[in-house]
Design a protein around this motif. Structure first.
Motif: not given
Length: 268
Positions: A111-117, A141-148, A151-157, A180-184
């Protein structure tokens, strides 16, 4: 003296295998190409997926039991009959994924749940493929060690300087200006449960190996279930592997000469 031995080094084979699997549906491949593309990147087809890297090899075992027949007049058996066959495949999976645990440990539905953006921003310049710097309109809105997400990919900061964000790994494709770039704010999840089910599902396994002349070998195990043996996983400083052991059963719709498994070998 002339050498009496006949040795063909080309027939001495070794090397690892690629173990793939699909849910059993009673259909089986007639060619290697029905399981795996024969050209790079050698993608899988036919509903199969990879079980990934293994540790200490993949072992195939084929054995049978016999019953002796004796008569009064002779002290040793005069005949023997096969009373049963066993076929199994064992390995340790190095890639401890949810999908692999579902197969090896008889897990339930994934069972998958989506990330909160969070609130998105945009890039102010292009980032080339494999680049790690994103120049943003607003990085607050971004934090070191967080994720963003971009282009449909997730990266760690890895770090932030002003409105420039440095990623821990390079982007997999070019990022255009104004992208578009979104913080997770919360990562998505994958959940799986393990219980006391009564039915163990059947799977079809294929083991593909490449010989030193470049030709391919494939063994297809038609109808398999994981065994009830202990599947111990140790949480420690060492790498954690996932034991996989399956028994192969005959398919009653196939001739008894090959109703458990069969091999296909390319000829050069």
């Amino acid at each position: 003296m002339a050498d009496i031995y006949s040795v063909n080094a080309e027939n001495i084979v070794g090397g690892p295998g690629r173990l793939v699997v699909k849910p059993w549906d009673g259909t089986y491949p007639e060619t290697i190409g029905e399981v795996m593309s024969l050209s790079s990147p050698f993608s899988l087809t036919g509903g199969y997926w990879d079980l990934g890297a293994t540790v200490e090899g993949i072992t195939i075992n084929r054995a049978f039991e016999t019953e002796d027949f004796t008569v009064d007049q002779v002290s040793s058996p005069v005949e023997t009959s096969i009373t049963g066959w066993t076929h199994n495949l064992t390995t340790s999976l190095a890639e401890n994924t949810v999908e692999n645990r579902q197969v090896a440990l008889i897990g339930g539905t994934i069972i998958e749940t989506d990330p909160v953006i969070g609130t998105s921003t945009t890039t102010v310049s292009m980032t080339a493929m494999n680049g790690t710097l994103l120049n943003l309109t607003d990085a607050s809105a971004f934090t070191v060690g967080g994720y963003l997400e971009v282009s449909g990919e997730t990266y760690r900061i890895a770090s932030i300087s002003g409105n420039t964000v440095t990623l821990e790994r390079g982007v997999t494709s070019e990022i255009a200006a104004s992208a578009s770039v979104s913080p997770i704010t919360e990562l998505g999840t994958r959940r799986i449960g393990y219980g006391t089910v009564n039915d163990v599902p059947f799977y079809t396994y294929a083991l593909i190996s490449q010989k030193k002349d470049g030709s391919l070998y494939m063994a297809v195990f038609r109808k398999c279930k994981v065994t009830g043996d202990d599947k111990e996983q140790v949480f420690s400083s060492a790498k954690r592997v996932l034991p996989l052991a399956v028994n192969a059963f005959p398919d009653g719709n196939i001739d008894s000469t090959e109703n458990v498994y069969y091999e296909i070998e390319q000829v050069v």
